[in-house]
Write a protein that holds these residues in place. Structure first.
Motif, PDB file in Angstrom:
ATOM      1  N   PRO A 137       0.833  -1.205   0.000  1.00  0.00           N
ATOM      2  CA  PRO A 137       0.000   0.000   0.000  1.00  0.00           C
ATOM      3  C   PRO A 137       0.865   1.252   0.000  1.00  0.00           C
ATOM      4  O   PRO A 137       1.858   1.345   0.722  1.00  0.00           O
ATOM      5  N   VAL A 138       0.481   2.250  -0.791  1.00  0.00           N
ATOM      6  CA  VAL A 138       1.300   3.445  -0.946  1.00  0.00           C
ATOM      7  C   VAL A 138       0.371   4.659  -1.016  1.00  0.00           C
ATOM      8  O   VAL A 138      -0.670   4.618  -1.678  1.00  0.00           O
ATOM      9  N   THR A 139       0.732   5.717  -0.324  1.00  0.00           N
ATOM     10  CA  THR A 139      -0.112   6.913  -0.282  1.00  0.00           C
ATOM     11  C   THR A 139       0.095   7.758  -1.539  1.00  0.00           C
ATOM     12  O   THR A 139       1.090   7.614  -2.266  1.00  0.00           O
ATOM     13  N   THR A 140      -0.847   8.680  -1.744  1.00  0.00           N
ATOM     14  CA  THR A 140      -0.736   9.591  -2.893  1.00  0.00           C
ATOM     15  C   THR A 140       0.508  10.464  -2.761  1.00  0.00           C
ATOM     16  O   THR A 140       1.205  10.730  -3.756  1.00  0.00           O
ATOM     17  N   ASN A 141       0.806  10.927  -1.555  1.00  0.00           N
ATOM     18  CA  ASN A 141       2.009  11.749  -1.358  1.00  0.00           C
ATOM     19  C   ASN A 141       3.269  10.979  -1.734  1.00  0.00           C
ATOM     20  O   ASN A 141       4.184  11.521  -2.359  1.00  0.00           O
ATOM     21  N   HIS A 142       3.316   9.685  -1.327  1.00  0.00           N
ATOM     22  CA  HIS A 142       4.477   8.872  -1.656  1.00  0.00           C
ATOM     23  C   HIS A 142       4.566   8.663  -3.159  1.00  0.00           C
ATOM     24  O   HIS A 142       5.662   8.727  -3.746  1.00  0.00           O
ATOM     25  N   LEU A 143       3.425   8.436  -3.801  1.00  0.00           N
ATOM     26  CA  LEU A 143       3.431   8.255  -5.258  1.00  0.00           C
ATOM     27  C   LEU A 143       3.907   9.531  -5.959  1.00  0.00           C
ATOM     28  O   LEU A 143       4.623   9.453  -6.971  1.00  0.00           O
ATOM     29  N   ALA A 144       3.522  10.684  -5.427  1.00  0.00           N
ATOM     30  CA  ALA A 144       3.994  11.937  -6.022  1.00  0.00           C
ATOM     31  C   ALA A 144       5.506  12.046  -5.912  1.00  0.00           C
ATOM     32  O   ALA A 144       6.190  12.463  -6.860  1.00  0.00           O
ATOM     33  N   ALA A 145       6.053  11.662  -4.743  1.00  0.00           N
ATOM     34  CA  ALA A 145       7.502  11.720  -4.564  1.00  0.00           C
ATOM     35  C   ALA A 145       8.217  10.746  -5.488  1.00  0.00           C
ATOM     36  O   ALA A 145       9.305  11.043  -6.003  1.00  0.00           O
ATOM     37  N   LEU A 146       7.627   9.575  -5.711  1.00  0.00           N
ATOM     38  CA  LEU A 146       8.273   8.569  -6.551  1.00  0.00           C
ATOM     39  C   LEU A 146       8.240   8.945  -8.027  1.00  0.00           C
ATOM     40  O   LEU A 146       9.201   8.708  -8.763  1.00  0.00           O
ATOM     41  N   THR A 147       7.121   9.502  -8.468  1.00  0.00           N
ATOM     42  CA  THR A 147       6.956   9.775  -9.907  1.00  0.00           C
ATOM     43  C   THR A 147       7.440  11.159 -10.302  1.00  0.00           C
ATOM     44  O   THR A 147       7.659  11.421 -11.488  1.00  0.00           O
ATOM     45  N   GLY A 148       7.586  12.081  -9.315  1.00  0.00           N
ATOM     46  CA  GLY A 148       7.962  13.451  -9.642  1.00  0.00           C
ATOM     47  C   GLY A 148       6.810  14.286 -10.139  1.00  0.00           C
ATOM     48  O   GLY A 148       7.013  15.434 -10.556  1.00  0.00           O
ATOM     49  N   LEU A 149       5.576  13.756 -10.102  1.00  0.00           N
ATOM     50  CA  LEU A 149       4.402  14.509 -10.544  1.00  0.00           C
ATOM     51  C   LEU A 149       3.956  15.466  -9.448  1.00  0.00           C
ATOM     52  O   LEU A 149       4.115  15.179  -8.252  1.00  0.00           O
ATOM     53  N   PRO A 150       3.361  16.600  -9.815  1.00  0.00           N
ATOM     54  CA  PRO A 150       2.739  17.451  -8.787  1.00  0.00           C
ATOM     55  C   PRO A 150       1.634  16.680  -8.063  1.00  0.00           C
ATOM     56  O   PRO A 150       1.052  15.749  -8.620  1.00  0.00           O
ATOM     57  N   LEU A 151       1.347  17.091  -6.830  1.00  0.00           N
ATOM     58  CA  LEU A 151       0.382  16.345  -6.032  1.00  0.00           C
ATOM     59  C   LEU A 151      -0.989  16.290  -6.705  1.00  0.00           C
ATOM     60  O   LEU A 151      -1.625  15.226  -6.729  1.00  0.00           O
ATOM     61  N   HIS A 152      -1.464  17.437  -7.246  1.00  0.00           N
ATOM     62  CA  HIS A 152      -2.798  17.415  -7.860  1.00  0.00           C
ATOM     63  C   HIS A 152      -2.818  16.505  -9.075  1.00  0.00           C
ATOM     64  O   HIS A 152      -3.807  15.801  -9.337  1.00  0.00           O
ATOM     65  N   ALA A 153      -1.722  16.468  -9.846  1.00  0.00           N
ATOM     66  CA  ALA A 153      -1.667  15.570 -11.013  1.00  0.00           C
ATOM     67  C   ALA A 153      -1.613  14.110 -10.560  1.00  0.00           C
ATOM     68  O   ALA A 153      -2.210  13.226 -11.199  1.00  0.00           O
TER      69      ALA A 153
END
Length: 929
Positions: free
Chosen positions: A282-298
Motif C-alpha cells: 500500500p502506498v499513499t498519494t504523497n508517496h506516489l507523487a515523490a516517486l513519480t515526480g508529478l505534482p500532487l494534484h496531477a
C-alpha cells in the motif's frame, strides 16, 4: 435457483474479473430443476466498434422453434438479422426509412420472439461491454418484464463501466417481478486450498499450508487467477511438490490482461501504477507523487484514473492504494524497464528510511533491487537483528541467508554466518542454512572459537534435518575448537546427548550428557544453562532412566525472556514425546500443556513439535475421532520438516490400518513415515515396522513379518534402545514362534527383558508380558498364555493404552479357546466391544470372524434388529470402503468376509441410498444413514 424458477425475475451477478460469475451462471443454467425451461445465452464482446444487439441476436439465433409453431407477424422484421430462423419467421415487413422507427420495430419484434420461446432463461454475460442499443433493449425488458422470462446478467463491478450500467441496474423491480443481486467475493484460504488440492495432487496432505497461504495471498483469492497459476505450475513442472516454498510466475493470460488494461491508462496514471507495483505494498498519494515526480494534484488525478480502470484499489482503513493482488503487481513490475525499476526502488528506500521506526526489511529489499549492495547489507543485517530479538526466527534466517550470498569480506561473512546459525536453530528452513554455513567453514577459514560455534550450530541443524550420525559427528568435531568457550562446549555436549534409533550407542550419548551437566553451572548465559538442563531431562526420559523425573521437575514452568521460554517449550515437547512413547500418558499431557504455555506459535518448528506430540498422545490413548484429518493437516503443514512429517504420517498409517483396514494405504503411509524420518527418537521406526509386520502376520506371511522388523531390531540392538521396542518386540516374537523359530524367539525375549530391566518404561514392560505369553502359547502352555495375556491387558489399561489392551484381551480369548474354556466367548466379546468403541474396524472384523469360525453365536445387542431403509452398521462399513475405491476382494480381505457377502452388502447399500452404482457412493466423511 428459486428466482430462476419463478419468472418474471432478474438475477444480477457481479464481481471482479475472474471471480467466477460465468461459472456460477452456467451452474444455474445446468440445474436439472430448470430442465423444462428454454435456456439462451449471449456474451458482450470488448470490440472497438460494438455491434448493436449482438449478444441478444447470438442468444436467439441458437433457438429452434417447435414444429408447426406460428410466430407473431411482427417477428418478420427480424429476417435480415436471423437467417438461421428464416424458415420459421413470417414474411418480412416493409422497411422503415426512419432509423428511430426501425429500432422501435426491432425492439417489438425481439420482445415478441423472446415471448414465443416460452418459459425461458436468457443469460447475457459481460454486460460492461454492451453497446447502447443492447442496454436500451434490456432497459425496456426490465421496465415491462415478459411474464415467462428470467433474465440473468453478469458484469464486472469496476468503476469504469458502472456509469453506463447504472441506469439499467439501479432501481426496484416492477410490480410482480423479483430481483436478486449477488456480488461474488474472493475465495477464502480454505477454498483456495481445496482448489489446489484438487488440481495439484490427489492427496491433500501433500499440499502444504504455507503454499496455500502464499497462493491465496498472491492471487487475492480470485478463482480465475488461482486456476491460471495452478495450471502454469502444473504445465511448467508436472508433479511439482507443493511442500516447497512457493515461487510463482505470472501466467501468460493474466500478464496479457493486466498489461492490456495498463495500456489504456493515460501516461500519468501508468506512472503511478508502475510506482505502486515497485513499492510492493500500500502506498499513499504523497508517496506516489515523490516517486513519480508529478505534482500532487496531477498524482491525485492519475490515481483516480487508475482506480476507475480497476488498476489501483484503496487499502481499507487507510489513505493508501495498492494493486489488486500480487499477481497483477508482478505483471506490471516485470513490464517496467530495469533502469526505472532501480530508480524507483532507490527513491522508495530513501523515503522509507525517514519513517519512525524505519521498516528495516523493506528498506533492505528496495536497496537490494536498486543495486546498492552496501546499503542493502547494512539494512538487511539490522533487520535480521531486530527480527531475531523479536523471536521472528524465520524472517531473520531468510534475511541473513540472502545477505550472506553477497557479503564482500571474510569477516562479514563469518559474522553473518554466526548470526544465521543462531537464528536458524529455531527457523523452519534450516537446510538452506546448513549449506551456507558449510561454505563459510570451507572457504573463509574462521578462527577456532568461531569455527567451533559454526560447526556446533550446523551440526544441530544437520541432526534436526535428518543427516543421521553426520550431524552428531559435526557437533563432536566442534568441541576441540571450543576450549575457550566452555558455555558452547557444554551446549555441544548437551546437543549430542539426545539419543536416536539411528544414532550412537546410548552409552555414548549419556556420557556426553553427563559431561555437559558438569559444565552447565560454569556457563554465564541462563538460556544456555536451561538448554543443557532441558536436553539432559529429555535424554534421561527417552532412555527411560528413573532419574528423568527429577530432571524434568527441575525445569521451570515458564520464564521471563523469550530464549528461555523457547527452551522450556522445546524441552517439554521432547518430554511429551518420550513420556507418550514409554507409557506415561498423564505426564505427557502435562508436559504438552507447559510446552503450549511457552509458545506464541510463531516458532513453526516448535509449534509443529508440540502438535505431533499431541497426535501421538491421542493415538496411544484412543482419542481417534477426527485424528486422521488432524494428522493429514500436520503432515501437509510440516512437509519440509522430515521428523515432524514422519510422525504425522505414522499416525495416518496406523489409523488407516486400524479403523479402515485399508492395507494398501497403510503400507504406503507407514513406509513413507519410515523413509521420511531422520533423527528418530524411538517413535517412528519401531511403530511403523511393527504395524507393517502385523499386516504380514495377519495374512500368514510370517517370514515377511520377520524381515519387516529386522532392520529396526538391529538398530535397537546396536544402540541398546530396548525401551523403544514396545511395538516391535511382540510382533517379532509372534512371527518367530509361528514360523517355528522358538529358540530365536526365546533369545529375543530374554534380550528384550535384560534391556528394559532397570528402565522406567511401562509400555515396554507390558509388551514383555505379551512376548512371554506368545512363547507360552507356542510351547502349548495355553493356560499360562491366557493368564499372561490377561496380565498384559491389565498393564495396558493402567497406562491408558486401550488399543493394545483390546489386542491383549483378544489374544487371551484365543488362548482360552484352545482350552475349550467357557470364558473364551465373553473374553472375545470384551475385545470386540473395545474395538468397536475405538472404531478399530480391522481388528473388530478379525475378532468377529474368529468367533464365528469357532461356531460361537454373537449375541444381538439391545434395540431393533431391522434397519429398514437405513444402512446397518456393516452395510455402512462396506459402503465407506467401497466409496474410497476398494474392490470387493479388498474389502473382503479387510473385514474377513467373503467377496460374495461384500457384493450383497454393496447391493443393499446402493438400493437403500437410491444410487445407481458404487461410483455414486458418498465419501467416507459423509453421513451414511
Amino acid at each position: 435457483m428459486n428466482c430462476a424458477a419463478r419468472p418474471p425475475s432478474l438475477l444480477v451477478l457481479s464481481g471482479e474479473e475472474g471471480i467466477g460469475k460465468s461459472h456460477l451462471a452456467r451452474l444455474l443454467l445446468a440445474d436439472p430443476a430448470l430442465a423444462p425451461q428454454t435456456r439462451l445465452s449471449g456474451r458482450c464482446l470488448a470490440l472497438r466498434q460494438p455491434l448493436p444487439l449482438q449478444p441478444i441476436i447470438d442468444a436467439l439465433a441458437a433457438w429452434s422453434p417447435p414444429p408447426h409453431s406460428v410466430l407473431p407477424s411482427v417477428t418478420g422484421a427480424l429476417r435480415p438479422l436471423f437467417p438461421e430462423l428464416s424458415r420459421h419467421l413470417p414474411a418480412g415487413l416493409v422497411p422503415l426509412l426512419d432509423e428511430l422507427s426501425g429500432q422501435i420495430l426491432r425492439f417489438r419484434a425481439l420482445r415478441a420472439l423472446l415471448d414465443a420461446t416460452g418459459q425461458t432463461i436468457l443469460m447475457i454475460e459481460d454486460l460492461q461491454w454492451a453497446d447502447h442499443t443492447t442496454l436500451d433493449f434490456l432497459q425496456q425488458l426490465l421496465a415491462s418484464p415478459l411474464p415467462r422470462l428470467t433474465l440473468v446478467l453478469t458484469h464486472r463491478d469496476d468503476p469504469t463501466h458502472m456509469a453506463a450500467l447504472r441506469d439499467l441496474l439501479v432501481g426496484a423491480p416492477p410490480l410482480g417481478a423479483q430481483r436478486i443481486d449477488h456480488r461474488l467475493s474472493p475465495l477464502s484460504t480454505t477454498e483456495v486450498g481445496a482448489m489446489a488440492t484438487a488440481r495439484l495432487d490427489d492427496h491433500s496432505q501433500t499440499v502444504k499450508q504455507d503454499f496455500i497461504h502464499a497462493l491465496h495471498r498472491y492471487t487475492g483469492g480470485n478463482p480465475g487467477a488461482v486456476t491460471e497459476v495452478i495450471h502454469s505450475l502444473a504445465t511448467q513442472a508436472p508433479g511439482i511438490p507443493p511442500g516447497v516454498r512457493a515461487v510463482f510466475a505470472v501466467p501468460d493470460g493474466a500478464r496479457r490482461r493486466t498489461l492490456a488494461a495498463l495500456r489504456t491508462l493515460p501516461a500519468d496514471a501508468r506512472a503511478v501504477v508502475e510506482a505502486a507495483a515497485v513499492t510492493g505494498g500500500p502506498v499513499t498519494t504523497n508517496h506516489l507523487a515523490a516517486l513519480t515526480g508529478l505534482p500532487l494534484h496531477a498524482t491525485e488525478q492519475a490515481v483516480e484514473h487508475a482506480w476507475e480502470h480497476a488498476m489501483l484499489h484503496p487499502e481499507p482503513g487507510t489513505d493508501a492504494y495498492r494493486l489488486r493482488h500480487p499477481l497483477a503487481q508482478q505483471a506490471v513490475y516485470d513490464n517496467v524497464p530495469l533502469y526505472r525499476q532501480r530508480a524507483l526502488h532507490l527513491r522508495t528506500a530513501r523515503a522509507l528510511s525517514h519513517q519512525h521506526p524505519p521498516p528495516l526489511a523493506r528498506i533492505a529489499h528496495h536497496y537490494r533491487y536498486a543495486d546498492r549492495a552496501a546499503q542493502w547489507l547494512r539494512y538487511a543485517e539490522a533487520a535480521a537483528d531486530r527480527a531475531a530479538h523479536s523471536a521472528e526466527h524465520d524472517a531473520a534466517a531468510d534475511l541473513l541467508l540472502d545477505a550472506l550470498t553477497a557479503a564482500p569480506t571474510h569477516d562479514r561473512r563469518i559474522r553473518l554466518a554466526l548470526k544465521l546459525g543462531r537464528a536458524a536453530l529455531h527457523a523452519r528452513h534450516g537446510h538452506h542454512a546448513i549449506d551456507a554455513m558449510g561454505k563459510v567453514l570451507d572457504h573463509d577459514e574462521p578462527a577456532a572459537p568461531n569455527r567451533g560455534e559454526l560447526r556446533l550450530a550446523r551440526g544441530i541443524l544437520m541432526r534436526n534435518q535428518g543427516h543421521g550420525t553426520a550431524g552428531l559427528d559435526e557437533i563432536a568435531a566442534a568441541l576441540p575448537d571450543l576450549t575457550t568457550r566452555p558455555d558452547l562446549a557444554a551446549r555441544a555436549m548437551a546437543a549430542v546427548a539426545l539419543p536416536s534409533t539411528t544414532g550412537w550407542p546410548l552409552s555414548e550419548h549419556l556420557a556426553w550428557m553427563e559431561r555437559a551437566h558438569h559444565l552447565a553451572p560454569h556457563t554465564p548465559d541462563p538460556a544456555l544453562r536451561l538448554a543443557i538442563s532441558v536436553n539432559r531431562a529429555g535424554a534421561l526420559m527417552f532412555t527411560a532412566d528413573p532419574r528423568a523425573w527429577q530432571a524434568a521437575d527441575a525445569i521451570p514452568h515458564t520464564a521471563d525472556t523469550c530464549p528461555e521460554k523457547l527452551e522450556i517449550a522445546r524441552g517439554n515437547a521432547n518430554l511429551a514425546h518420550a513420556a507418550t512413547l514409554l507409557g506415561h500418558p498423564r505426564r505427557a499431557g502435562a508436559f504438552l500443556a507447559r510446552a503450549h504455555a511457552n509458545l506464541d506459535h510463531t516458532q513453526s518448528y516448535l509449534t509443529g513439535h508440540a502438535a505431533t506430540a499431541q497426535l501421538l498422545l491421542e493415538w496411544c490413548t484412543g482419542q481417534w475421532s477426527g485424528l486422521d484429518n488432524r494428522a493429514a493437516t500436520a503432515a501437509a503443514d510440516y512437509a519440509d520438516i522430515p521428523d515432524l512429517a514422519a510422525e504425522s504420517t505414522l499416525v495416518q498409517g496406523l489409523h488407516a490400518l486400524a479403523t479402515r483396514g485399508d492395507l494398501n494405504a497403510a503400507r504406503y503411509l507407514l513406509r513413507r513415515a519410515a523413509d521420511t524420518t531422520r533423527y528418530d527418537t524411538g517413535v517412528v521406526l519401531p511403530a511403523a515396522a511393527a504395524a507393517l509386520a502385523r499386516i504380514e502376520t495377519a495374512a500368514g506371511h510370517y517370514s515377511q513379518a520377520i524381515e519387516a522388523t529386522k532392520p529396526t531390531l538391529a538398530h535397537l540392538r546396536r544402540t541398546g534402545g530396548w525401551m523403544w521396542g514396545a511395538h516391535l518386540a511382540p510382533v517379532h516374537v509372534e512371527a518367530l514362534v509361528k514360523e517355528g523359530h522358538h529358540a530365536s524367539a526365546q533369545d529375543l525375549m530374554l534380550e528384550f527383558a535384560a534391556g528394559i530391566a532397570d528402565r522406567d518404561a511401562p509400555a515396554a514392560h507390558a509388551a514383555l508380558i505379551t512376548c512371554q505369553a506368545l512363547l507360552a502359547q507356542g510351547a502349548g502352555n495355553h493356560d499360562d498364555a491366557a493368564e499372561r495375556h490377561q496380565s498384559a491387558a491389565l498393564s495396558w489399561h493402567r497406562i491408558q493404552r486401550p488399543y493394545e489392551a483390546a489386542r491383549a484381551t483378544e489374544a487371551q480369548g484365543a488362548s482360552l479357546l484352545l482350552l475349550t474354556d467357557a470364558a473364551a466367548q465373553p473374553t472375545l466379546l470384551r475385545a470386540l466391544d473395545a474395538y468397536s468403541e475405538l472404531g478399530a474396524t480391522w481388528d473388530a472384523a478379525r475378532t468377529r470372524h474368529h468367533v464365528r469360525e469357532q461356531g460361537m453365536v454373537l449375541p444381538h445387542r439391545r434395540g431393533p434388529r431391522g434397519y429398514g431403509n437405513n444402512l446397518s452398521p456393516r452395510e455402512r462399513e462396506v459402503a465407506q470402503l467401497a466409496a474410497t475405491g476398494h474392490s470387493n476382494q479388498q474389502i473382503a480381505q479387510a473385514l474377513c468376509l467373503s467377496p460374495r457377502t461384500i457384493e450383497q452388502h454393496v447391493a443393499k447399500a446402493l438400493r437403500k441410498l437410491n444410487l445407481r452404482s458404487r461410483n455414486d457412493l458418498p465419501a467416507p466423511k459423509s453421513q451414511l444413514s
